[in-house]
Write a protein that holds these residues in place. Structure first.
Motif, mmCIF file in Angstrom:
data_model
loop_
_atom_site.group_PDB
_atom_site.id
_atom_site.type_symbol
_atom_site.label_atom_id
_atom_site.label_comp_id
_atom_site.label_asym_id
_atom_site.label_seq_id
_atom_site.Cartn_x
_atom_site.Cartn_y
_atom_site.Cartn_z
ATOM 1 N N PRO A 147 -1.179 11.761 -6.098
ATOM 2 C CA PRO A 147 -0.787 10.406 -7.547
ATOM 3 C C PRO A 147 -1.166 9.125 -7.672
ATOM 4 C CG PRO A 147 0.790 12.055 -5.371
ATOM 5 C CD PRO A 147 -0.659 12.250 -4.984
ATOM 6 N N ASN A 148 -1.209 8.945 -6.359
ATOM 7 C CA ASN A 148 -1.617 7.693 -6.762
ATOM 8 C C ASN A 148 -3.236 7.151 -6.943
ATOM 9 O OD1 ASN A 148 0.225 6.462 -4.871
ATOM 10 N ND2 ASN A 148 -0.473 7.250 -2.817
ATOM 11 N N ARG A 195 2.803 -3.265 3.453
ATOM 12 C CA ARG A 195 4.155 -3.456 3.290
ATOM 13 C C ARG A 195 4.079 -1.809 2.197
ATOM 14 N NH1 ARG A 195 7.213 -7.992 1.794
ATOM 15 N NH2 ARG A 195 7.370 -9.608 2.783
ATOM 16 N N ALA A 196 5.390 -1.199 1.780
ATOM 17 C CA ALA A 196 5.527 -0.264 0.989
ATOM 18 C C ALA A 196 5.141 -0.358 -0.031
ATOM 19 C CB ALA A 196 7.096 0.354 1.292
ATOM 20 N N ALA A 197 5.093 0.739 -0.940
ATOM 21 C CA ALA A 197 4.467 1.358 -2.218
ATOM 22 C C ALA A 197 5.476 0.692 -3.697
ATOM 23 C CB ALA A 197 4.430 2.715 -2.797
ATOM 24 N N GLU A 237 9.465 -3.256 -3.875
ATOM 25 C CA GLU A 237 8.697 -1.993 -3.020
ATOM 26 C C GLU A 237 9.809 -0.026 -3.470
ATOM 27 O OE1 GLU A 237 8.313 -2.491 1.377
ATOM 28 O OE2 GLU A 237 8.867 -5.520 0.873
ATOM 29 N N LYS A 238 9.089 0.247 -2.492
ATOM 30 C CA LYS A 238 9.895 1.398 -2.693
ATOM 31 C C LYS A 238 11.135 2.130 -2.025
ATOM 32 C CE LYS A 238 8.577 6.335 -1.758
ATOM 33 N NZ LYS A 238 7.587 7.037 -0.937
ATOM 34 N N TRP A 239 11.410 1.063 -1.306
ATOM 35 C CA TRP A 239 12.943 1.387 -0.447
ATOM 36 C C TRP A 239 14.016 -0.009 -1.191
ATOM 37 C CZ3 TRP A 239 12.630 6.340 0.310
ATOM 38 C CH2 TRP A 239 12.040 6.854 0.389
ATOM 39 N N GLY A 240 13.067 -0.206 -2.308
ATOM 40 C CA GLY A 240 14.190 -1.227 -2.118
ATOM 41 C C GLY A 240 13.883 -2.962 -2.173
ATOM 42 N N ARG A 241 13.264 -3.067 -1.237
ATOM 43 C CA ARG A 241 12.848 -4.724 -0.671
ATOM 44 C C ARG A 241 12.559 -5.360 -1.888
ATOM 45 N NH1 ARG A 241 9.672 -6.963 4.920
ATOM 46 N NH2 ARG A 241 8.241 -5.320 3.877
ATOM 47 N N GLU A 247 0.871 -1.120 -0.137
ATOM 48 C CA GLU A 247 -0.072 -0.240 -0.510
ATOM 49 C C GLU A 247 0.717 1.480 0.209
ATOM 50 O OE1 GLU A 247 -2.350 2.528 -0.440
ATOM 51 O OE2 GLU A 247 -2.946 0.973 -0.284
ATOM 52 N N ALA A 248 0.769 2.094 -0.740
ATOM 53 C CA ALA A 248 1.301 3.517 -0.667
ATOM 54 C C ALA A 248 0.949 4.042 -0.170
ATOM 55 C CB ALA A 248 1.579 3.953 -3.040
#
Length: 561
Positions: free
Chosen positions: A469-470, A300-302, A318-322, A77-78
């Motif tokens: 933006p989403n 989880r992240a975006a 994910e947005k942060w790389g995972r 989810e963003a």
């Protein structure tokens, strides 16, 4: 002003209208209610992770039902849980809320209410114009104001507009025949009527339909203009005039624009309740498992990237790389995000699917709310004997003003303006305070002796969905000629005929539904995706309760030439 109930009331003993979509009249409510459940997966598949992109209503319904089957949904989810079922609280009184997205839900949406009832959420009648739950309505057009408690209180001109609309949809679109078939769930008759209309009406705008109908041609332009500004059910529909008439017929056939209820405490309570609910009929998971517990209380992240990995699984970054790989995934976010904000491997979808994704047409939408000290509109003006303010429809900037309260002993809420498309874009560059100032100025012209400002407390709450933006819009609404795109999107969950390298990723959500803009569509496309995942993992529907994929050939949307 006309309401669908004026000419769709059942006779004694007749079943009610449901949102039995004419494109695919599958009874999702019966499917959900069956004690056999939605199906099962092989024992070897229990605990299999399934990516679910988006924690709106569709994503949460999908994840909830997959969890019950013994799979492990992993939700990305963003922003926040709820998607377009988003509720904001006023800072000065957190228990006073404003629904920024979905706020009124037709009782015909039986699959939606399956979850409302399951989760024990309280609902109340929504105060639409001229609804029985609305004490009074003021319609103000071209500077002329009319007070009404029922449609019968309006001038003859408005009854003529109502009669013209009733005649148009009966004479041109077989309204009464379709509703009779929907009441009895006569799927063969529903498909016969709908398929006979599709090819001609797919090329027709809403405005073109009413302008070319005999009833409105005979009545004249003034009636068409007033119909656009005042409309039926929830109010004016002229911002929908460029859209396909098919979109409007789906709404009126199924009573989606009538008999609405709201969720007390805000619409976001439904997705939040799904997130936290611990179902009793779990497979594989221990008692007390919920979506929240499976995720450590946070999704989880975006999602930044979707790919096939070297083993053929779906790799979600994910947005942060995972990064994690999944055998299958369900994407429920706004479809444009697959090309604008998510780096999506092009080969995951066929070229014609990408065209359908990219050509979706979205409605802009804006709302502005203020909190007031009490529901002062219930005060009676001694000079007129009427309430000092009413639910208001107007051709001024506000277009529609709603009055919302949960009792006389607490602050209340005014939805000062609810607008769409061009009307919504007028508000886009303005701050919340600037919006409120202009809205109050317009209302002052309608209620010159009423001091609304003196009742406002706290700061306003406003939203322009096209600026998020989403989302980039409120919901999908097809233009003429776009039925073919919707047919591709909707049927994507039944993947027996597609290339192997494109299987296993499923689309669901508001964009994919033929009834976009209504939460029922988010629920039902989520259920379609659940069936698709079960099938993809080698499972099957429950005995005696076949799922939507087993009816796609018989009841599904036809392909136009």
């Amino acid at each position: 002003m006309t309401s669908a109930t004026e000419f769709s009331e059942p006779h004694a003993g007749e079943p009610p209208i449901t949102m039995l979509n004419p494109d695919f009249p599958f009874s999702y409510d019966s499917y959900l209610a069956d004690s056999a459940g939605l199906g099962s997966v092989p024992e070897s598949a229990l605990g299999t992770p399934v990516a679910v992109v988006g924690a709106g209503l569709s994503g949460l319904v999908t994840a909830y039902e997959l969890m019950k089957l013994g799979l492990r949904p992993v939700i990305y989810e963003a922003d926040q849980i709820g998607g377009r079922l988003r509720t904001a609280s006023f800072a000065a009184a957190p228990d006073v809320v404003a629904d920024l997205g979905g706020m009124r839900f037709p009782v015909s949406g039986k699959a939606f209410y399956h979850y409302v009832d399951l989760l024990g959420l309280e609902t109340a009648a929504f105060p639409n114009p001229l609804d029985a739950a609305t004490p009074s309505t003021v319609i103000e057009l071209a500077g002329q104001s009319h007070f009404a408690r029922t449609p019968a209180d309006l001038p003859e001109f408005y009854r003529e507009v109502s009669a013209a609309w009733k005649s148009a949809i009966n004479d041109e679109a077989k309204f009464s025949e379709m509703q009779a078939a929907i009441r009895t769930r006569d799927t063969a008759e529903i498909k016969r009527i709908w398929n006979s209309l599709l090819e001609d009406f797919d090329e027709q705008t809403f405005y073109g339909f009413i302008a070319q109908s005999k009833a409105f041609r005979d009545a004249g332009f003034a009636h068409r203009e007033a119909f656009g500004q005042v409309g039926f059910g929830t109010g004016g529909w002229d911002t929908d005039f460029p859209n396909s008439i098919l979109e409007i017929l789906r709404v009126v056939y199924t009573d989606a624009d009538d008999s609405h209820r709201r969720i007390v405490g805000g619409a976001q309570r439904l997705p939040e309740a799904l997130w936290n609910h611990e179902p009793d009929d779990l497979v594989h998971w221990p008692k007390g498992t919920s979506l929240a517990s499976l995720h450590g209380k946070s999704p989880r992240a975006a999602v930044a990237k979707i790919r096939r990995d070297e083993n053929g699984q779906l790799e979600i970054t994910e947005k942060w790389g995972r990064t994690e790989s999944f055998p299958t995934a369900v994407v429920t976010c706004q479809s444009w995000l697959l090309s604008t904000r998510i780096d999506t491997e092009e080969s995951l979808f066929a070229p014609e699917m990408w065209t359908a994704i990219e050509r979706s047409h979205y409605m802009q939408s804006s709302k502005t709310f203020v909190m007031v000290d009490r529901p002062f509109w219930k005060d009676i003006d001694p000079a007129t004997g009427r309430p000092v303010m009413s639910m208001t429809l107007t051709d001024r900037l506000n277009r529609a003003t709603y009055l919302l309260d949960d009792g006389d002993d607490r602050p209340a809420v005014i939805l000062l303006s609810y607008t769409w498309n061009d009307d919504a874009l007028k508000w886009l560059p303005l701050s919340a305070d600037e919006r409120v100032d202009l809205m109050l100025h317009s209302l002052k012209q309608i209620y010159p002796t009423l001091d609304i400002r003196s009742h406002i407390i706290g700061d306003p709450i406003t939203v322009s969905w096209e600026d998020d933006p989403n989302f980039m819009g409120a919901f999908k609404a097809n233009l003429p000629g776009q039925y073919r795109y919707q047919q591709r999107l909707f049927t994507h969950f039944a993947q027996q005929g597609i290339d192997e390298q494109r299987k296993g990723i499923f689309l669901a959500g508001d964009d994919v539904s033929f009834t976009a803009g209504w939460a029922e569509g988010a629920v039902t496309t989520g259920l379609n995706a659940v069936w698709g995942v079960i099938d993809y993992l080698g499972g099957s529907s429950a005995e005696g309760n076949p799922g939507p994929g087993e009816f796609i050939d018989e009841l599904g949307p036809i392909k136009l030439r």
